[in-house]
Design a protein around this motif. Structure first.
Motif, short mmCIF file in Angstrom:
data_model
loop_
_atom_site.label_atom_id
_atom_site.label_comp_id
_atom_site.label_asym_id
_atom_site.label_seq_id
_atom_site.Cartn_x
_atom_site.Cartn_y
_atom_site.Cartn_z
N LYS A 106 35.73 39.62 43.08
CA LYS A 106 35.46 38.64 42.03
C LYS A 106 34.09 37.99 42.24
N ASN A 107 33.76 37.67 43.49
CA ASN A 107 32.47 37.04 43.78
C ASN A 107 31.31 38.01 43.50
N TRP A 108 31.48 39.27 43.89
CA TRP A 108 30.42 40.26 43.65
C TRP A 108 30.23 40.49 42.16
N ASN A 109 31.31 40.54 41.41
CA ASN A 109 31.19 40.76 39.96
C ASN A 109 30.32 39.69 39.31
N ASP A 110 30.51 38.43 39.73
CA ASP A 110 29.69 37.33 39.17
C ASP A 110 28.22 37.52 39.56
N ILE A 171 31.32 55.95 35.78
CA ILE A 171 31.94 54.72 36.27
C ILE A 171 31.20 54.29 37.53
N LEU A 172 30.63 53.10 37.49
CA LEU A 172 29.83 52.61 38.60
C LEU A 172 30.69 51.89 39.64
N GLY A 173 31.59 51.06 39.16
CA GLY A 173 32.44 50.29 40.07
C GLY A 173 33.54 49.60 39.30
N MET A 174 34.55 49.15 40.04
CA MET A 174 35.69 48.49 39.43
C MET A 174 35.44 46.98 39.34
N VAL A 175 35.85 46.41 38.21
CA VAL A 175 35.82 44.96 38.08
C VAL A 175 37.17 44.41 38.53
N GLU A 176 38.26 44.96 37.96
CA GLU A 176 39.60 44.54 38.36
C GLU A 176 40.63 45.50 37.76
N GLU A 177 41.83 45.47 38.34
CA GLU A 177 42.95 46.19 37.76
C GLU A 177 43.61 45.29 36.72
N LYS A 178 44.02 45.87 35.59
CA LYS A 178 44.59 45.09 34.48
C LYS A 178 46.10 45.34 34.41
N GLU A 179 46.85 44.27 34.31
CA GLU A 179 48.30 44.38 34.12
C GLU A 179 48.58 44.36 32.63
N LYS A 180 48.50 45.52 32.01
CA LYS A 180 48.70 45.58 30.57
C LYS A 180 49.15 46.99 30.19
#
Length: 735
Positions: A106-110, A171-180
């Motif tokens: 999360k910190n890296w994404n920002d 795809i460069l990198g993951m931001v997050e996994e989505k629960e959907k």
């Protein structure tokens, strides 16, 4: 001995064994659940950390800097180094931590989004939510609900949805996994039973687990909804319409009898005859195919190709000079004729002059004009005087934003009758005309299958972009050549071949490499040959060999006595700098690999010619084995351009062309393109002028038309001519 007591003891022992086995089994199950939960938690914790590989991908895409980070997870000390390397250490702020501490995702994404704000002005990096369907065995590609993406080893689970950073289908990198819930749109469901679904999606076959369901279905188009890595819902799409495809662009298609209908975001085409497979909309043959359209929500959701194309007609866009559009169109017929717009049909007397504005106006509906049997249609001036020869078939007029367009739909064989006299003089020998008819039919068939003018409702145009059509009237000799070869085409390895041809050779023909393409297996029939009975071993790729050959005549060649077999050109580059820059930029925009710009340091590539200054020289950088210039170098005051593709080379040199003198002494002063790329160049830097000695007319690939005539006059038949110019081909019928 008390047998009853012994029996009871044995029974008790049996009970104890069974209980021990049950307890052991429960322990194993609990251990498995524990390991699974531990691994799941570990993966969840691992996903919260950023992998160095992802950071390397993301920085290179955003900034163009290649990193080589050590270790597996990205740390705060590495973050400091990266920001210094991309010169953003004074601009990106973040909460500092112990240097070896791993950065939370999360910190890296920002931080990365801030880097993009500073460095990615062209928005090359985007964020996408994708459901992962599978990973290839090398872990270099991800198959997703939006197609295939390069992934470079990023760890994910199948049938889960993720938020990614993406650039150019990578795809460069993951931001997050989505629960959907995840959705696959417009899939072909082959079967659905026994809690399993067999699916075709994006050209790949999948087998998915389903939640408990007694439903059975097969061979339907649907959307599949996933939850917890299983199909939880099937949304069938069963409304169908049938009709010929008339026009198509990226947003909508026009279906005969239904008008224009928007396309869904993903509109696949499924071939349901012969070999079952997924195709693309480009595989629909305009006007010649039995096609069903799956519609829903006011859009075409998918297309079903029910049977192979039935080649009856071809649709030709009639150009207005070099433009596709007309400000106004006038037309008539030499017999009574009709016009039909939508369901309204009108009758007209022969000779009546109609206008596009009167027929179509600003309507988005096309108008079809058709003459009585045996009649011809004509484009005219406003006063009715003919501008063209007569056309068989019908005209289709439509209004576009840029103006009116006119398409001539005509039977395939009538089209060949219009091409033959426009591409080859009817004075040529009959066997050469037959060879030409087969080449024209083969080339037209391949173009018809590709439908490059689908947005205009056409397969080809009537110019040298494809084949010149209806510019000369066919005579009895030409018509007989078409009739004697009706339906015949060239085939290579079972497929119809694109039978490229040109006017005159230099004595040797070329290959697809002259167009900056690999010959490969597809074009294996296009091999460079000497256009004479004896096949020499002279290597024309060296300047010395080519200059020696092109400076002499070669009477043994079948087209050796024709005007353009040898020619000399004068070029004047004074005042042509802007014209040359315009041609080069146009060629680069069309195909960036065919034109490359450098500053005076050859390692420093540029995307434009800005600041390059005036032309200071031209030279042959590389020559192919057939003798054609493979790479042309153009020097500027502050840079250089390397030009590939024989057409680009001829066009850019043509900007400086002042005169051509052919071997029969005739002169040409109005050419804007060099006759061929089979030439030498001698540049005088003091005068900014050059001379070229060359041979041939046209691209030089495939059959030489004058060579074919020479062979025919020497007694060769059309099949012998074709098998001479094209290797390993068969001559077969398409109907």
């Amino acid at each position: 001995m008390d047998l009853n007591k012994v029996g009871k003891r044995e029974k008790m022992r049996g009970h104890k064994k069974r209980w021990r086995r049950l307890i052991a089994l429960c322990f194993i199950v609990l251990m498995g659940i524990g390991i699974y939960l531990f691994q799941s938690k570990k993966m969840e914790r691992d996903n919260e950390k950023v992998v160095c590989l992802e950071v390397e991908n993301e920085i290179e895409a955003a900034v163009g800097v290649q990193l080589d980070l050590k270790g597996y997870y990205f740390t705060y000390s590495q973050l400091e180094e990266v920001l210094e390397q991309i010169h953003l250490q004074d601009y990106i702020t973040y909460k500092t931590e112990y240097g070896m501490k791993k950065i939370r995702r999360k910190n890296w994404n920002d931080i990365y989004r801030n880097i993009l704000d500073y460095m990615d002005s062209e928005n090359k990096v985007t964020e996408r939510e994708l459901m992962v369907l599978g990973v290839d065995k090398d872990e270099t590609s991800l198959y997703t609900n939006e197609g295939t993406f390069k992934s470079n080893g990023i760890k994910v689970e199948e049938l889960k949805t993720y938020h990614f950073f993406v650039s150019n289908k990578k795809i460069l990198g993951m931001v997050e996994e989505k629960e959907k819930k995840g959705i696959l749109s417009n899939v072909y469901l082959k079967s659905f039973e026994n809690q399993k679904a067999e699916v075709l999606f994006d050209g790949r076959e999948y087998s998915f687990a389903t939640e408990n369901s007694k439903a059975k279905m097969k061979n339907v188009i649907c959307d599949l909804v996933f939850q917890n890595q299983k199909i939880c819902e099937v949304r069938k799409k069963e409304e169908m319409i049938t009709g010929n495809l008339i026009t198509m662009d990226k947003k909508e298609i026009e279906i005969e009898g239904y008008g224009k209908i928007p396309l869904a975001d993903r509109t696949p085409a499924y071939q349901v005859y012969g070999t079952f497979e997924e195709k693309s909309l480009d595989d629909i043959v305009l006007g010649n195919m039995n096609v069903q359209y799956v519609v829903g929500e006011g859009k075409v959701q998918a297309v079903l190709l029910k049977e192979p194309a039935n080649i009856e007609n071809i649709r030709v866009l009639l150009l207005n000079g070099t433009s596709c559009y007309y400000e106004e169109i006038y037309l008539t017929a030499d017999k009574d004729f009709t016009s039909k717009k939508g369901k309204k049909k009108k009758k007209h007397k022969k000779g009546e002059i109609l206008s596009a504005s009167g027929l179509v106006g600003d309507s988005d509906q096309s108008c079809v004009i058709k003459s009585k049997t045996g009649g011809k249609l004509y484009l005219t001036k406003e006063d009715g005087s003919y501008l063209t020869l007569g056309y068989s078939g019908n005209f289709e007029i439509r209004k576009m934003d840029e103006g009116y367009t006119v398409v001539n739909e005509v039977s395939f064989e009538d089209y060949i009758c219009g091409v033959l006299p426009s591409e080859m003089p009817e004075k040529f020998d009959s066997e050469a005309l037959k060879a030409q008819a087969i080449c024209a039919r083969s080339y037209a068939y391949m173009r018809l299958m590709k439908s490059s003018y689908a947005a205009f409702g056409a397969h080809v145009d009537d110019s040298t972009n494809y084949q010149v059509y209806n510019k000369n009237e066919i005579g009895e000799k030409g018509r007989k050549a078409v009739e004697d070869t009706i339906g015949l085409v060239l085939k290579y390895k079972g497929n119809v071949a694109e039978a490229y041809y040109h006017s005159t050779s230099c004595g040797h023909t070329g290959t697809m490499e002259d167009w900056n393409q690999k010959s490969g297996t597809t074009y294996g029939y296009l091999k460079g040959i000497w256009v004479k009975e004896k096949q020499e071993k002279l290597d024309l790729s060296t300047e010395e060999n080519f200059q020696n050959y092109i400076s002499e005549s070669d009477p043994d060649c079948y087209d050796g006595d024709t005007p353009y077999f040898r020619w000399k050109a004068s070029l004047d580059f004074n005042g042509k700098d802007e014209a040359i820059r315009t041609i080069l930029m146009g060629a680069k925009k069309s195909n960036g690999k065919s034109v490359i710009f450098y500053t005076n340091k050859k390692k420093d590539k540029k995307s434009t010619l800005k600041g390059f200054g005036a032309v200071t020289g031209v030279k042959v950088e590389k020559r192919g084995a057939s003798g054609a210039i493979r790479t042309l170098r153009i020097d500027f005051e502050n840079g250089m351009a390397f030009v590939k593709n024989e057409y680009n080379i001829r066009k850019v040199l043509g900007a400086a062309l002042t005169e051509i003198v052919c071997q029969d002494g005739s002169k040409k002063n109005n050419m804007t393109i060099l006759p061929s790329a089979y030439c030498t160049l001698h540049y005088d830097s003091s005068l900014k002028k050059a001379t070229a000695s060359g041979g041939g007319l046209g691209h030089g690939i495939g059959m030489s038309q004058y060579g074919a005539d020479g062979m025919a006059r020497a007694g060769h038949t059309y099949d012998e001519i074709l098998k001479f110019f094209y290797s390993d081909i068969q001559i077969e019928g398409i109907y």
